[in-house]
Design a protein around this motif. Structure first.
Motif, PDB file in Angstrom:
ATOM      1  N   ASN A  67       0.863  -1.180   0.000  1.00  0.00           N
ATOM      2  CA  ASN A  67       0.000   0.000   0.000  1.00  0.00           C
ATOM      3  C   ASN A  67       0.900   1.231   0.000  1.00  0.00           C
ATOM      4  O   ASN A  67       1.795   1.345   0.849  1.00  0.00           O
ATOM      5  N   PRO A  68       0.721   2.148  -0.958  1.00  0.00           N
ATOM      6  CA  PRO A  68       1.576   3.337  -1.007  1.00  0.00           C
ATOM      7  C   PRO A  68       1.638   4.102   0.320  1.00  0.00           C
ATOM      8  O   PRO A  68       2.678   4.691   0.646  1.00  0.00           O
ATOM      9  N   LYS A  69       0.543   4.076   1.094  1.00  0.00           N
ATOM     10  CA  LYS A  69       0.558   4.778   2.382  1.00  0.00           C
ATOM     11  C   LYS A  69       1.606   4.185   3.320  1.00  0.00           C
ATOM     12  O   LYS A  69       2.179   4.889   4.161  1.00  0.00           O
ATOM     13  N   ASP A  70       1.869   2.883   3.164  1.00  0.00           N
ATOM     14  CA  ASP A  70       2.868   2.223   3.994  1.00  0.00           C
ATOM     15  C   ASP A  70       4.280   2.481   3.489  1.00  0.00           C
ATOM     16  O   ASP A  70       5.259   2.284   4.213  1.00  0.00           O
ATOM     17  N   VAL A  71       4.400   2.895   2.239  1.00  0.00           N
ATOM     18  CA  VAL A  71       5.718   3.144   1.640  1.00  0.00           C
ATOM     19  C   VAL A  71       6.222   4.548   1.980  1.00  0.00           C
ATOM     20  O   VAL A  71       7.429   4.793   2.008  1.00  0.00           O
ATOM     21  N   VAL A  72       5.294   5.458   2.268  1.00  0.00           N
ATOM     22  CA  VAL A  72       5.674   6.854   2.564  1.00  0.00           C
ATOM     23  C   VAL A  72       6.738   6.917   3.646  1.00  0.00           C
ATOM     24  O   VAL A  72       7.685   7.714   3.574  1.00  0.00           O
ATOM     25  N   GLN A  73       6.634   6.065   4.662  1.00  0.00           N
ATOM     26  CA  GLN A  73       7.561   6.108   5.790  1.00  0.00           C
ATOM     27  C   GLN A  73       9.003   5.778   5.394  1.00  0.00           C
ATOM     28  O   GLN A  73       9.943   6.123   6.108  1.00  0.00           O
ATOM     29  N   TYR A  74       9.184   5.142   4.251  1.00  0.00           N
ATOM     30  CA  TYR A  74      10.530   4.768   3.815  1.00  0.00           C
ATOM     31  C   TYR A  74      11.230   5.893   3.040  1.00  0.00           C
ATOM     32  O   TYR A  74      12.425   5.792   2.763  1.00  0.00           O
ATOM     33  N   ILE A  75      10.482   6.927   2.675  1.00  0.00           N
ATOM     34  CA  ILE A  75      11.081   8.074   1.991  1.00  0.00           C
ATOM     35  C   ILE A  75      11.719   8.966   3.052  1.00  0.00           C
ATOM     36  O   ILE A  75      11.036   9.499   3.912  1.00  0.00           O
ATOM     37  N   GLU A  76      13.033   9.113   2.985  1.00  0.00           N
ATOM     38  CA  GLU A  76      13.760   9.797   4.047  1.00  0.00           C
ATOM     39  C   GLU A  76      13.795  11.312   3.835  1.00  0.00           C
ATOM     40  O   GLU A  76      14.110  11.792   2.742  1.00  0.00           O
ATOM     41  N   GLY A  77      13.476  12.053   4.895  1.00  0.00           N
ATOM     42  CA  GLY A  77      13.510  13.509   4.813  1.00  0.00           C
ATOM     43  C   GLY A  77      12.537  14.037   3.782  1.00  0.00           C
ATOM     44  O   GLY A  77      11.535  13.404   3.447  1.00  0.00           O
ATOM     45  N   GLU A  78      12.839  15.207   3.260  1.00  0.00           N
ATOM     46  CA  GLU A  78      12.013  15.810   2.229  1.00  0.00           C
ATOM     47  C   GLU A  78      12.720  15.704   0.884  1.00  0.00           C
ATOM     48  O   GLU A  78      13.936  15.924   0.795  1.00  0.00           O
ATOM     49  N   PRO A  79      12.007  15.362  -0.167  1.00  0.00           N
ATOM     50  CA  PRO A  79      12.628  15.289  -1.491  1.00  0.00           C
ATOM     51  C   PRO A  79      13.224  16.641  -1.887  1.00  0.00           C
ATOM     52  O   PRO A  79      12.665  17.694  -1.572  1.00  0.00           O
ATOM     53  N   TYR A  80      14.370  16.600  -2.552  1.00  0.00           N
ATOM     54  CA  TYR A  80      14.991  17.833  -3.068  1.00  0.00           C
ATOM     55  C   TYR A  80      14.403  18.103  -4.447  1.00  0.00           C
ATOM     56  O   TYR A  80      14.529  17.284  -5.357  1.00  0.00           O
ATOM     57  N   ILE A  81      13.770  19.250  -4.593  1.00  0.00           N
ATOM     58  CA  ILE A  81      13.127  19.607  -5.853  1.00  0.00           C
ATOM     59  C   ILE A  81      13.873  20.775  -6.491  1.00  0.00           C
ATOM     60  O   ILE A  81      13.939  21.867  -5.931  1.00  0.00           O
ATOM     61  N   SER A  82      14.467  20.522  -7.651  1.00  0.00           N
ATOM     62  CA  SER A  82      15.185  21.550  -8.422  1.00  0.00           C
ATOM     63  C   SER A  82      16.271  22.242  -7.605  1.00  0.00           C
ATOM     64  O   SER A  82      16.473  23.452  -7.754  1.00  0.00           O
ATOM     65  N   THR A  83      16.958  21.514  -6.752  1.00  0.00           N
ATOM     66  CA  THR A  83      18.003  22.141  -5.937  1.00  0.00           C
ATOM     67  C   THR A  83      19.374  21.494  -6.116  1.00  0.00           C
ATOM     68  O   THR A  83      20.389  22.165  -5.961  1.00  0.00           O
ATOM     69  N   VAL A  84      19.427  20.207  -6.445  1.00  0.00           N
ATOM     70  CA  VAL A  84      20.710  19.515  -6.532  1.00  0.00           C
ATOM     71  C   VAL A  84      21.214  19.515  -7.975  1.00  0.00           C
ATOM     72  O   VAL A  84      20.554  18.970  -8.866  1.00  0.00           O
ATOM     73  N   PRO A  85      22.382  20.113  -8.244  1.00  0.00           N
ATOM     74  CA  PRO A  85      22.904  20.164  -9.616  1.00  0.00           C
ATOM     75  C   PRO A  85      23.306  18.797 -10.131  1.00  0.00           C
ATOM     76  O   PRO A  85      23.781  17.939  -9.386  1.00  0.00           O
ATOM     77  N   VAL A  86      23.115  18.585 -11.423  1.00  0.00           N
ATOM     78  CA  VAL A  86      23.533  17.354 -12.078  1.00  0.00           C
ATOM     79  C   VAL A  86      24.996  17.450 -12.498  1.00  0.00           C
ATOM     80  O   VAL A  86      25.719  16.460 -12.493  1.00  0.00           O
ATOM     81  N   ASP A  87      25.437  18.643 -12.842  1.00  0.00           N
ATOM     82  CA  ASP A  87      26.746  18.852 -13.456  1.00  0.00           C
ATOM     83  C   ASP A  87      27.887  18.276 -12.635  1.00  0.00           C
ATOM     84  O   ASP A  87      27.881  18.329 -11.400  1.00  0.00           O
ATOM     85  N   ALA A  88      28.874  17.727 -13.337  1.00  0.00           N
ATOM     86  CA  ALA A  88      30.046  17.150 -12.689  1.00  0.00           C
ATOM     87  C   ALA A  88      30.716  18.176 -11.790  1.00  0.00           C
ATOM     88  O   ALA A  88      30.928  19.325 -12.184  1.00  0.00           O
TER      89      ALA A  88
END
Length: 317
Positions: free
Chosen positions: A47-68
């Motif tokens: 159940n997706p509601k049970d999976v939520v607890q495995y997502i750690e912290g808050e997702p980073y949205i448009s903040t982490v650069p891809v560039d080497a």
């Protein structure tokens, strides 16, 4: 339905497919959980509601650069230098391409982690092959772990990564899984190692929602969220009733800055009038969007210009 998701959908409405709005809608943990259930074996059938607890912290949205060289940053914590994901100095990093969404997921064993990246595309890109870009992203997600997740030659500490691409306006609903395999060419020897470290999932969403059917559950949910055809009430009905995402659940994902990209950018671009048939603010807006990682096709779509016109402005900056 959670108030934040309801607010996001209301503010988005038929502009959901524009870059920032799509990221914010997909970034809710319950939505991410639905994606994980359909894409990562360890969570399938849950159940997706049970999976939520495995997502750690808050997702980073448009903040982490891809560039080497830009994905990580060295920080000082408790008097010691540590390396973490680079979520700081956004002004210094202006112009760098960033992961749409990236986050850590704890596995059910409570010990291991995987790193998941979600990318939203309004359409399958025409300027390059999407698999090539996805390979680059998973490669960066792995190579950037050195110094952050593992040190020296401790390659067995590399965390598994998933790069999940959601492409809208496709000719059909589809999902493809791309990963390493080991084939014996001479002999039967099996080399040691984790060939499941790099994983790419490509999800194609057709313009029209699929029928309510188990194999299309994820496509129906994502299609409703990002639809340019459904109105707000229709989206609420599908997301709230069909997928049992409660009205007042606590997702802990606060999205406060929902802006109308399609209309707002146009108004800003054309507010100063025109000169020689070209809006004075257009070039400024195009360059700013390009530096923030928008693709030429996205800019041309938002500003109702051809890709050639956009490229000319960028090249003549």
């Amino acid at each position: 339905m959670d108030k934040d998701i309801k607010k996001s959908i209301s503010a988005t409405d038929k502009d959901a497919q524009y870059d920032e709005k799509a990221k914010n809608l997909l970034g809710h943990k319950i939505i991410l959980a639905h994606i994980l259930v359909k894409t990562i074996d360890e969570f399938k059938g849950m159940n997706p509601k049970d999976v939520v607890q495995y997502i750690e912290g808050e997702p980073y949205i448009s903040t982490v650069p891809v560039d080497a060289g830009s994905t990580n940053v060295e920080k000082e914590q408790d008097g010691e230098k540590v390396i973490g994901l680079n979520t700081e100095n956004s002004e210094l990093n202006e112009g760098l391409v960033r992961f749409d969404i990236i986050f850590y997921v704890r596995m059910k064993d409570g010990l291991s982690q995987v790193i998941v990246n979600i990318e939203a595309q309004k359409a399958e890109p025409s300027a390059y092959d999407i698999i090539n870009r996805a390979v680059f992203y998973v490669s960066r997600m792995i190579s950037s772990q050195k110094g952050r997740e593992f040190v020296n030659s401790n390659y067995n500490d590399i965390k598994r990564v998933y790069s999940i691409w959601i492409c809208m306006n496709m000719s059909q609903n589809c999902m493809n899984y791309i990963h390493f395999t080991q084939e014996s060419v001479v002999g039967t020897y099996q080399w040691k190692g984790d060939i499941d470290l790099a994983n790419i999932v490509l999800i194609g969403l057709a313009e029209n929602l699929p029928e309510k059917e188990e194999r299309y559950e994820l496509h129906r949910l994502l299609g409703a969220l990002l639809s340019a055809k459904l109105n707000v009430d229709e989206k609420f009905d599908i997301i709230g009733n069909e997928f049992d995402i409660p009205l007042e659940s606590d997702i802990r994902k606060d999205v406060n800055d929902m802006c109308n990209l399609s209309q707002g950018i146009k108004e800003q671009a054309y507010a100063e009038g025109t000169e020689n048939g070209i809006a004075k603010g257009v070039a400024k807006i195009i360059i700013k969007m390009y530096r923030k990682g928008y693709e030429v096709e996205q800019i041309s779509d938002i500003l109702d210009m051809t890709a050639e016109e956009v490229r000319e402005i960028i090249e003549n900056e």
